[in-house]
Motif scaffolding. Structure first.
Motif, PDB file in Angstrom:
ATOM      1  N   UNK A 138      14.553 133.697  98.931  1.00  0.00           N
ATOM      2  CA  UNK A 138      13.957 133.361 100.030  1.00  0.00           C
ATOM      3  C   UNK A 138      15.052 133.443 101.339  1.00  0.00           C
ATOM      4  N   UNK A 139      15.928 132.864 101.319  1.00  0.00           N
ATOM      5  CA  UNK A 139      16.916 132.717 102.590  1.00  0.00           C
ATOM      6  C   UNK A 139      17.517 134.131 102.793  1.00  0.00           C
ATOM      7  N   UNK A 140      17.559 135.233 101.773  1.00  0.00           N
ATOM      8  CA  UNK A 140      17.897 136.475 102.269  1.00  0.00           C
ATOM      9  C   UNK A 140      16.759 136.998 102.825  1.00  0.00           C
ATOM     10  N   UNK A 141      15.585 136.626 102.621  1.00  0.00           N
ATOM     11  CA  UNK A 141      14.441 137.452 103.197  1.00  0.00           C
ATOM     12  C   UNK A 141      14.387 137.151 104.634  1.00  0.00           C
ATOM     13  N   UNK A 142      14.720 135.851 104.741  1.00  0.00           N
ATOM     14  CA  UNK A 142      14.460 135.085 106.260  1.00  0.00           C
ATOM     15  C   UNK A 142      15.638 135.756 106.936  1.00  0.00           C
ATOM     16  N   UNK A 153      33.599 129.629  94.221  1.00  0.00           N
ATOM     17  CA  UNK A 153      33.360 130.816  95.334  1.00  0.00           C
ATOM     18  C   UNK A 153      32.516 130.028  96.360  1.00  0.00           C
ATOM     19  N   UNK A 154      33.013 130.256  97.791  1.00  0.00           N
ATOM     20  CA  UNK A 154      32.424 130.288  98.876  1.00  0.00           C
ATOM     21  C   UNK A 154      30.841 130.746  99.090  1.00  0.00           C
ATOM     22  N   UNK A 155      30.095 130.083  99.427  1.00  0.00           N
ATOM     23  CA  UNK A 155      28.507 130.434  99.505  1.00  0.00           C
ATOM     24  C   UNK A 155      28.554 131.750 100.346  1.00  0.00           C
ATOM     25  N   UNK A 156      27.702 132.706 100.101  1.00  0.00           N
ATOM     26  CA  UNK A 156      27.282 133.978 100.914  1.00  0.00           C
ATOM     27  C   UNK A 156      26.470 133.464 102.153  1.00  0.00           C
ATOM     28  N   UNK A 157      27.010 133.879 103.275  1.00  0.00           N
ATOM     29  CA  UNK A 157      26.164 133.707 104.628  1.00  0.00           C
ATOM     30  C   UNK A 157      25.123 134.827 104.669  1.00  0.00           C
ATOM     31  N   UNK A 158      23.955 134.480 104.766  1.00  0.00           N
ATOM     32  CA  UNK A 158      22.782 135.506 104.802  1.00  0.00           C
ATOM     33  C   UNK A 158      22.446 135.544 106.438  1.00  0.00           C
ATOM     34  N   UNK A 159      22.515 136.668 107.136  1.00  0.00           N
ATOM     35  CA  UNK A 159      22.273 136.891 108.107  1.00  0.00           C
ATOM     36  C   UNK A 159      21.176 137.952 108.384  1.00  0.00           C
ATOM     37  N   UNK A 160      20.671 138.235 109.570  1.00  0.00           N
ATOM     38  CA  UNK A 160      19.546 139.060 109.526  1.00  0.00           C
ATOM     39  C   UNK A 160      19.809 140.720 109.433  1.00  0.00           C
ATOM     40  N   UNK A 161      21.206 140.783 109.441  1.00  0.00           N
ATOM     41  CA  UNK A 161      21.690 142.263 109.051  1.00  0.00           C
ATOM     42  C   UNK A 161      21.758 142.524 107.564  1.00  0.00           C
ATOM     43  N   UNK A 162      21.849 141.566 106.876  1.00  0.00           N
ATOM     44  CA  UNK A 162      21.724 141.698 105.260  1.00  0.00           C
ATOM     45  C   UNK A 162      20.755 142.651 104.716  1.00  0.00           C
ATOM     46  N   UNK A 163      20.834 143.575 103.982  1.00  0.00           N
ATOM     47  CA  UNK A 163      19.912 144.470 103.623  1.00  0.00           C
ATOM     48  C   UNK A 163      18.527 143.891 102.904  1.00  0.00           C
ATOM     49  N   UNK A 164      18.625 142.599 102.517  1.00  0.00           N
ATOM     50  CA  UNK A 164      17.204 142.075 101.838  1.00  0.00           C
ATOM     51  C   UNK A 164      16.413 141.549 103.235  1.00  0.00           C
ATOM     52  N   UNK A 165      16.731 141.358 104.296  1.00  0.00           N
ATOM     53  CA  UNK A 165      16.090 140.634 105.321  1.00  0.00           C
ATOM     54  C   UNK A 165      14.736 141.254 105.627  1.00  0.00           C
ATOM     55  N   UNK A 166      13.490 140.735 105.730  1.00  0.00           N
ATOM     56  CA  UNK A 166      12.276 141.521 105.898  1.00  0.00           C
ATOM     57  C   UNK A 166      12.028 141.621 107.259  1.00  0.00           C
ATOM     58  N   UNK A 167      12.462 140.845 108.182  1.00  0.00           N
ATOM     59  CA  UNK A 167      12.095 140.970 109.540  1.00  0.00           C
ATOM     60  C   UNK A 167      12.921 142.004 110.265  1.00  0.00           C
ATOM     61  N   UNK A 168      12.311 143.391 109.801  1.00  0.00           N
ATOM     62  CA  UNK A 168      12.801 144.517 110.369  1.00  0.00           C
ATOM     63  C   UNK A 168      11.788 145.506 110.685  1.00  0.00           C
ATOM     64  N   UNK A 169      11.912 146.142 111.817  1.00  0.00           N
ATOM     65  CA  UNK A 169      11.082 147.109 112.193  1.00  0.00           C
ATOM     66  C   UNK A 169      11.934 148.616 112.683  1.00  0.00           C
TER      67      UNK A 169
END
Length: 501
Positions: A138-142, A153-169
Motif C-alpha cells: 500500500x505504501x508503495x502504491x501511495x 537492514x534499514x527500511x526502504x524509503x518509498x517515494x513517488x518515483x518508485x515503480x509501484x506508485x499508482x499516482x502517475x499519468x
C-alpha cells in the motif's frame, strides 16, 4: 546475467542460477501472491516466476523489452491491482537470499530490498509478516512511507518515483525547435519578473563575471517569462568575438556544461538560479529512443496509448507526470500560460480597436482628398479650356476639332431626346421641386414624437400634476391649522390680562 525476475525466454531459462540465488531457481515451491511477471511455460517458478497469477501482479515484466526478464527497467504491467490483499500469502522455501532469513546480506541493494519489503518481509517471523507485506505494498502504491522488512537492514524509503506508485499519468510538452548553434540556455531564478527586469543590467554583468569577465564574450538576454511560485525564466545566449572581427554564438551544450561546473553552479545559486538547462531540439534518434522506451514505472500499454492520443506528434512529446506535486506544477504552469495568452489577447484587442479608429480616420481623409482632387480637376479643366480658347483664337477649325464638334452634337441630341436622359432629368427635377414645396408647407411639422413616447410624457405630467395638487392641499390644511392656533391665542390673551389685574 546478474539476476532474473522470472525468465520468459529460452536464453533466460538456460541460466537459472544467477549471482543472486532464488531469483531464477527451478524449485516447485508455490508462488507468492506478489508476482513480477506473467506466467509462462518455461518451468521457472519461485518467488518472482510464479506460474499462477494471484491478482496482484505485473503482467508485462520489468525488462527493457517484454520477455527479456533482465532487469527492472520499463514499468508497471497491466495486472497491477489490489486483489492480492485477500490472498493468503505463503512463505516460499527457496534457497538463496530469501530462503535464509537469518543470513544478513553483505550489501544493501535497493532493488532486492524493495522486493523483499513488498513480497517477503522477515521482520517478525510469523503471520504478521504477510500483513506487513501488504502494508508495504500500500505504501508503495501511495509513494510515501517506509517499508520495514528485516531487523538488520534499514527500511526502504518509498517515494513517488518508485515503480509501484499508482499516482502517475502521461501529459504532453512542446518539443524545443532551437538548434545547438543558437546557444540558448534557460536559467530559472527564484525571483519575481519585475525584480529581474529592474536589475537586468546588473544580472548580465554578474553572468559576465561568472564567465570569467572575458572581453570577447558578451551575455545577451533573449527573453524573460514569468513562472509560478514567483519564479522567472530567463533565456540567455553568449556571443564570442574573435580577433579578426567575426562573431559567433557559443553552442548551448558548451555553455550549459560550463554552468554545470561545481564552482560556477555555486555562483549561479548565489544569484538565485534554481535550475539551468540547454534549449536544444531533440534529434530523430533521441525522439525515437524516448518513444520506444517507456519511462521507469509507467505501464508500456499506457505509454503506447499516450503516443496514439498525441494531438500533434510533430510538436508535442509525451512526458510522465509522477505524483500530485508534478500535476500541481503543470496546473500552475497552465494557469500562468493562460493568463499570458489572455494578456496577449487583450493587447491584440486594443491594437485592433486602435487600428479600426485609424482606419476610420484614414477613410475620412481619403474621401476628403478625393473631393478636393475632383474640385482641383474641374478647376484645372476650366483653366485648360480657357487657355485652349486663347491659343486657338483666330485659327480656322481643324479636322480633329470638327470631328469632336460632331461627336458633341450627337451627344447633345441624345440628351435632348424626350425618351432619353433629358426627359428623365426633367422628371427628376420636377419631383425634387414638389418635395421641396411640400417640405416648405410642412416646415412647422419638422419634428414629431412617437405615440408611445407621447403617452409616457402625458402620464408623467399627469403624475406631476397630481403630486402638485396633493402638495397644495397639504399646504392649505397647514394654513388652516395655523389660523386656528392664532385665533386661539388671540382669545386667551384678554382673559389672562384680567386675572393679572
Amino acid at each position: 546475467m546478474a539476476f532474473n525476475f522470472g525468465a520468459t525466454t529460452g536464453a533466460a531459462a538456460a541460466n537459472p542460477t544467477g549471482a543472486f540465488g532464488g531469483f531464477g531457481t527451478t524449485t516447485t515451491a508455490p508462488g507468492s501472491a506478489f508476482s513480477f511477471s506473467a506466467p509462462t511455460n518455461t518451468g521457472t517458478t519461485g518467488l518472482f516466476g510464479a506460474t499462477q497469477n494471484k491478482g496482484f501482479g505485473f503482467g508485462t515484466g520489468f525488462g527493457p523489452a517484454a520477455g527479456t526478464g533482465t532487469g527492472l527497467g520499463t514499468g508497471l504491467g497491466t495486472g497491477l491491482g489490489f486483489g492480492g490483499f485477500s490472498t493468503q500469502q505463503q512463505q516460499p522455501t527457496l534457497g538463496g537470499l530469501f530462503g535464509q532469513p537469518t543470513q544478513t546480506p553483505t550489501q544493501s541493494n535497493q532493488l532486492i530490498n524493495t522486493a523483499s519489503a513488498l513480497s517477503a518481509p522477515t521482520l517478525l517471523g510469523d503471520e504478521r509478516d504477510a500483513i506487513l507485506a501488504k502494508w508495504n505494498q500500500l505504501q508503495a502504491f501511495w509513494g510515501t512511507g517506509k517499508g520495514y522488512f528485516n531487523s538488520n537492514i534499514a527500511p526502504v524509503e518509498f517515494t513517488q518515483e518508485n515503480p509501484f506508485c499508482r499516482f502517475k499519468a502521461v501529459g504532453y510538452s512542446c518539443m524545443p525547435n532551437n538548434k545547438d548553434e543558437d546557444g540558448l540556455v534557460v536559467l530559472v531564478f527564484n525571483r519575481k519578473e519585475a525584480d529581474i527586469r529592474n536589475q537586468q543590467q546588473q544580472l548580465v554583468e554578474s553572468l559576465h563575471k561568472i564567465l570569467g569577465g572575458n572581453q570577447t564574450l558578451t551575455v545577451n538576454v533573449e527573453g524573460v517569462k514569468t513562472m509560478p511560485d514567483d519564479q522567472t525564466e530567463v533565456v540567455i545566449y553568449v556571443v564570442e568575438r574573435s580577433p579578426n572581427g567575426t562573431s559567433r554564438r557559443v553552442p548551448a551544450t558548451a555553455l550549459y556544461a560550463h554552468f554545470e561546473q561545481v564552482n560556477i553552479k555555486t555562483s549561479l545559486q548565489q544569484l538565485g538560479v534554481t535550475l539551468s538547462m540547454a534549449r536544444t531540439e531533440l534529434s530523430p534518434a533521441q525522439i525515437k529512443q524516448l518513444l520506444q522506451n517507456p519511462p521507469a514505472g509507467v505501464d508500456p500499454i499506457i505509454w503506447e496509448q499516450a503516443k496514439v492520443d498525441n494531438p500533434d506528434p510533430e510538436k508535442l512529446i509525451p512526458v510522465p507526470m509522477v505524483g500530485f506535486k508534478e500535476l500541481l506544477r503543470r496546473l500552475k504552469v497552465q494557469d500562468q500560460m493562460t493568463k499570458q495568452h489572455q494578456t496577449r489577447l487583450d493587447i491584440i484587442s486594443e491594437d485592433i480597436s486602435e487600428l479600426q479608429k485609424n482606419q476610420t480616420t484614414t477613410m475620412a481623409k481619403i474621401a476628403q482628398y478625393k473631393r478636393k482632387l475632383m474640385d482641383l480637376s474641374h478647376r484645372t479643366l476650366q483653366v485648360l479650356i480657357k487657355q485652349e480658347i486663347q491659343r486657338k483664337s483666330g485659327y480656322a477649325i481643324q479636322a480633329d476639332e470638327e470631328q469632336l464638334r460632331v461627336q458633341l452634337d450627337t451627344i447633345q441630341c441624345e440628351l435632348n431626346a424626350p425618351t432619353q436622359f433629358k426627359g428623365r432629368l426633367n422628371e427628376l427635377m420636377s419631383q425634387i421641386r414638389m418635395q421641396n414645396h411640400f417640405g416648405a408647407v410642412r416646415a412647422e411639422e419638422r419634428y414629431y414624437i412617437d405615440a408611445d413616447l407621447l403617452q409616457e410624457i402625458k402620464q408623467h405630467l399627469k403624475q406631476q400634476q397630481e403630486g402638485l395638487s396633493h402638495l397644495i392641499s397639504i399646504i392649505k390644511d397647514d394654513l388652516e391649522d395655523i389660523k386656528l392656533i392664532e385665533h386661539g391665542l388671540n382669545e386667551s390673551i384678554p382673559i389672562r390680562g384680567g386675572n393679572f389685574s
